[in-house]
Write a protein that holds these residues in place. Structure first.
Motif: not given
Lengths: 421, 421
Positions: B363-391
């Motif tokens: 699947v050619d998307s910027s985030s591809v999950y297994v057994n997780l809801p798509t609403c986790f798409a967020d820099g804080y949730e990924y551990g980036l500490g902060a997020e300027i946006g989603i590309s």
């Protein structure tokens, strides 16, 4: 564009490339390597036919009065074909960059976050006369899992079409879609205009050619470019430079090949060492037939030099010409570079660690060297194995671009039903 | 642009930003963190003044009849200011990404090749009403060593100007150039047109706002964008899904917040489990007030659903509406995603490792999950500490963009006088 005389349609190429890219994205490394080896076999087996096709281009070029260096670049000589075969086998043997996972972390809620390296998608290559680009670019793009649309110069039309046939035969032999690599089969210039204005077909354009072509594409393209504009490279001889080392580096940087983008165009010399060092350097450059264009202080130490104009500091000579300037400090050298450099490659010659560290950190070019000639700016020299070009972009990739620069990382997260909120 | 009534000139801002960027590039991590803490102090100390300035914007907005959610986003409430202060302190405490070296190798000739992380240069932020973006974006860009030009919505003009003054005071307190962060001090719309057409002032534009704004900027900009177009996200319930887990994931993906870009917009369900699972899911979604738009096979299992149209598969509803489709295989699910997805975030629910691996790889998307809801798409949730946006770009950065995405690597080579050739 629909060329009714040839049946050529860029829209058809674009759609076919998208379909092929989807298959290629998950093709095995073994299949891609097999295709590259089959292409090498094809170049070997069909050498006579390729050279006969190339002869059409050479004859037409001779009629149009192309100069000898252009004719050389156009010719599919035995040596040129051997180099292509060798390149294909080298790229076949490299590790597959696609699918590798990195930076896996586990979040407090137990979900695992990683990044997977994936192809960019469809890459358009727009280039001028040299037909070897057809093979080199196709091989690198295929290895990195991208579909490719190749648009070479009209001078190489027959050669590129023949090479395209061998590439597609190689893809089919390995069970990969032949449309993974498509050579634009028309000399109509409108094809380039279509490639750069249809992001739905092409994800990135890599132009290979003169500055004029690239500046025009950068201006008009609606598809992002990985581009190389120019290499106005500097060597700065610091007051703490080893004088013999500085001489060897300066001479190599200028004269290894004057036509490459990593060739030094301006030499900056600290005032403290100028009086002792510049006359020696001037004598060596004179022996080597390099014309020196000097600032007033340098000119006083360089008999036979001509005065540098403001334009000289900003010029990529691509010739045995060198601008020379005396500066009073590391800061003045870095100010000069910040003002005139094309942000390609710069080098400091010094034995002073702190000067070296400041130069490497503060000079904002894609490659910054200590005690090395700028002519090392090349993906093979950096250990990339192969190079699709050198990027002067500030996004995605700076400097030599190998397989990694033809890919990007996506996020892959794995959980056991964690929920948000 | 030269606004003779206010004395505003975008050219002046552009030149000042370039100068500041050069200083910022080599600013110490300590100075940048001190500036961020000084900004937090400024927000605390000048809260009453900020809220008075904000009141001008709120009054004008009320007169123009802005709706309640827009007014909420515009308001510099105590809570909004507290969040900004907290964000500044968090970013101040993060590791400085600039100057780190990686991938050092030694070439056969002994020269050492490494990559150094460096800022992008000057970043332009173009955003709509929320004034918190002024602080968040300035903080992330400063931390990553970039100069910033901020152009917020005209509704927040007074608020953004006041926040800009506090930011510049913080920079000066830490000995950094105040032009490192500049708020465009005009409501003239021509300012945006100038920002996107002067690559000599700005290296990258990050737009934050509605799809209309971003699509227009993408169309007209001559400066590269890091952009987020839309999030048409999918959850695929595989035949090997755990049914309870699938239900929780689907409900969370749709209802955690329906307005975020990671919200699920289409649910794909394998035919083998549809008869048992879909009616349960339908009942839950009905309880939660989610309207279901179903393909014919799903509709038969979902009383109360309405028929899905072709347009529904391609729509980011941003609302309690969900498209539902029954598919016969993993391949059919991935075909659907390849056709309709915006390449943002997709998830598979399955206990089958091989299905999970194929989905994540193909699947050619910027985030591809297994057994997780798509609403986790967020820099804080990924551990980036902060997020300027989603590309949603395919170059430079895909998915959530943190400090790393605001930097790039240059090459640094160190030798002892090695020569080429």
């Amino acid at each position: 564009m629909n060329d009714t005389t040839t049946g050529f349609s860029m829209q058809t190429l674009g759609r076919q490339a998208r379909q092929a890219a989807r298959i290629l994205r998950s093709a095995s490394g073994a299949a891609k390597a097999a295709a590259l080896r089959a292409m090498a076999d094809g170049l070997r087996a069909r050498r006579a036919w390729l050279q006969a096709e190339n002869e059409h281009d050479l004859r037409a070029a001779a009629e149009r009065g192309l100069d000898a260096p252009m004719m050389d670049r156009l010719r599919l000589s035995d040596r040129a074909l051997d180099l292509m075969i060798e390149g294909l086998l080298q790229i076949a043997a490299m590790p597959d960059p696609v699918g590798s996972l990195s930076e896996t972390t586990t979040r407090p809620n137990g979900m695992r976050v990683a990044r997977m390296r994936v192809p960019l998608g469809v890459i358009g290559i727009i280039y001028e006369s040299r037909p070897n680009v057809t093979i080199d670019a196709a091989a690198l793009c295929l290895k990195s899992g991208n579909a490719t649309i190749l648009r070479g110069g009209s001078e190489a039309f027959h050669s590129n079409r023949a090479l395209g046939a061998i590439i597609q035969a190689g893809l089919e032999a390995a069970g990969l879609p032949p449309h993974a690599v498509q050579v634009v089969d028309t000399t109509d210039r409108a094809a380039v205009g279509e490639m750069i204005t249809h992001p739905e077909w092409i994800d990135v354009i890599i132009p290979r050619g003169g500055k004029g072509l690239i500046a025009r594409l950068a201006d008009e393209s609606r598809v992002p470019l990985i581009k190389h504009l120019e290499g106005n490279c500097h060597v700065y001889v610091d007051k703490a430079a080893d004088p013999d080392r500085a001489l060897d580096i300066a001479v190599n940087a200028k004269t290894y090949r004057t036509g490459i983008c990593g060739a030094m165009e301006t030499l900056l010399v600290h005032a403290d060492v100028a009086a002792a060092w510049l006359p020696r350097a001037g004598a060596r450059f004179a022996e080597l037939g390099v014309e020196l264009r000097a600032c007033p202080r340098a000119a006083a130490l360089l008999p036979g030099s001509v005065p540098a104009t403001e334009a000289d500091w900003a010029t990529e000579f691509h010739a045995p010409i060198l601008a020379v300037r005396v500066v009073d400090s590391l800061d003045e050298a870095m100010d000069h570079i910040a003002r005139y450099s094309s942000e390609h490659t710069e080098s400091i010659v010094t034995e002073d660690l702190s000067a070296a560290q400041r130069f490497q950190r503060e000079v904002d070019s894609s490659s910054v060297y200590v005690n090395l000639p700028t002519c090392f700016a090349d993906g093979y020299e950096y250990g990339l194995g192969a190079e699709i070009g050198i990027s002067t972009n500030r996004l995605h990739a700076r400097g030599p671009v190998g397989l990694e620069g033809l890919t990007i990382q996506k996020w892959v997260l794995t959980g056991e039903g964690q929920l948000r909120g």
